[in-house]
Design a protein around this motif. Structure first.
Motif, PDB file in Angstrom:
ATOM      1  N   SER A  80       0.824  -1.217   0.000  1.00 29.80           N
ATOM      2  CA  SER A  80       0.000   0.000   0.000  1.00 29.80           C
ATOM      3  C   SER A  80       0.856   1.263   0.000  1.00 29.80           C
ATOM      4  O   SER A  80       0.332   2.367  -0.068  1.00 29.80           O
ATOM      5  CB  SER A  80      -0.935   0.004   1.208  1.00 29.80           C
ATOM      6  N   GLU A  89       2.891   2.110   2.525  1.00 29.74           N
ATOM      7  CA  GLU A  89       3.204   2.494   3.900  1.00 29.74           C
ATOM      8  C   GLU A  89       4.628   2.101   4.244  1.00 29.74           C
ATOM      9  O   GLU A  89       5.094   1.031   3.865  1.00 29.74           O
ATOM     10  CB  GLU A  89       2.231   1.822   4.872  1.00 29.74           C
ATOM     11  N   ARG A 142      -2.551  -7.312  -7.161  1.00 27.33           N
ATOM     12  CA  ARG A 142      -2.888  -5.887  -7.059  1.00 27.33           C
ATOM     13  C   ARG A 142      -4.384  -5.599  -7.193  1.00 27.33           C
ATOM     14  O   ARG A 142      -4.851  -4.578  -6.718  1.00 27.33           O
ATOM     15  CB  ARG A 142      -2.171  -5.092  -8.144  1.00 27.33           C
TER      16      ARG A 142
END
Length: 141
Positions: A64, A66, A84
């Protein structure tokens, strides 16, 4: 000659290094220390991009985007990929017209079976089924 050396150094510094969470889940922290804030637990097999190594710790990026820190010892060189998007077709051969052998949801983990070539990568699902997916349809390469 110096320009060629600098160019090679630049390429090497931008190489992408992916690892997977090892046999046990790992805790991802906001700092390179067990005293840091715990962000979340990454499950076994989850692919992570290693962005920076700092002693026994690595800064990683997940699918994501992060960023977090974890202990390097919890990661494995074994490569995993993650779907994905929903309805990802795993095909019998590396060809858009090849029959789908498996249909996957977004976020499903796959094991990397062979290095990517010509925009396709051979993968293995946890049930043992193998096939090919487009490199653009998975994260972790």
């Amino acid at each position: 000659m110096t320009g060629a050396v600098l160019m090679l150094a630049s390429v090497a510094s931008h190489a992408v290094d992916f690892k997977s969470v090892g046999a046990a889940p790992v805790i991802l922290y906001d700092a390179p220390s067990p005293k840091g804030g715990k962000l979340y637990v990454a499950p076994r097999g989850m692919p992570l991009e290693v962005v920076l190594s700092y002693g026994e710790w690595v800064k990683v990026r997940d699918a994501s985007g992060e960023m977090a820190w974890t202990e390097a010892k919890g990661l494995s060189p074994k490569r995993s990929l993650v779907a994905r998007a929903a309805n990802l077709k795993v095909r019998a051969s590396p060809d858009d017209n090849s029959s789908a052998v498996l249909l996957l949801d977004k976020g499903v983990l796959l094991e990397l079976s062979e290095p990517a070539t010509s925009g396709w990568v051979k993968v293995r699902h946890k049930d043992g089924q193998t096939g090919y997916v487009k490199t653009s349809e998975v994260w972790g390469l």
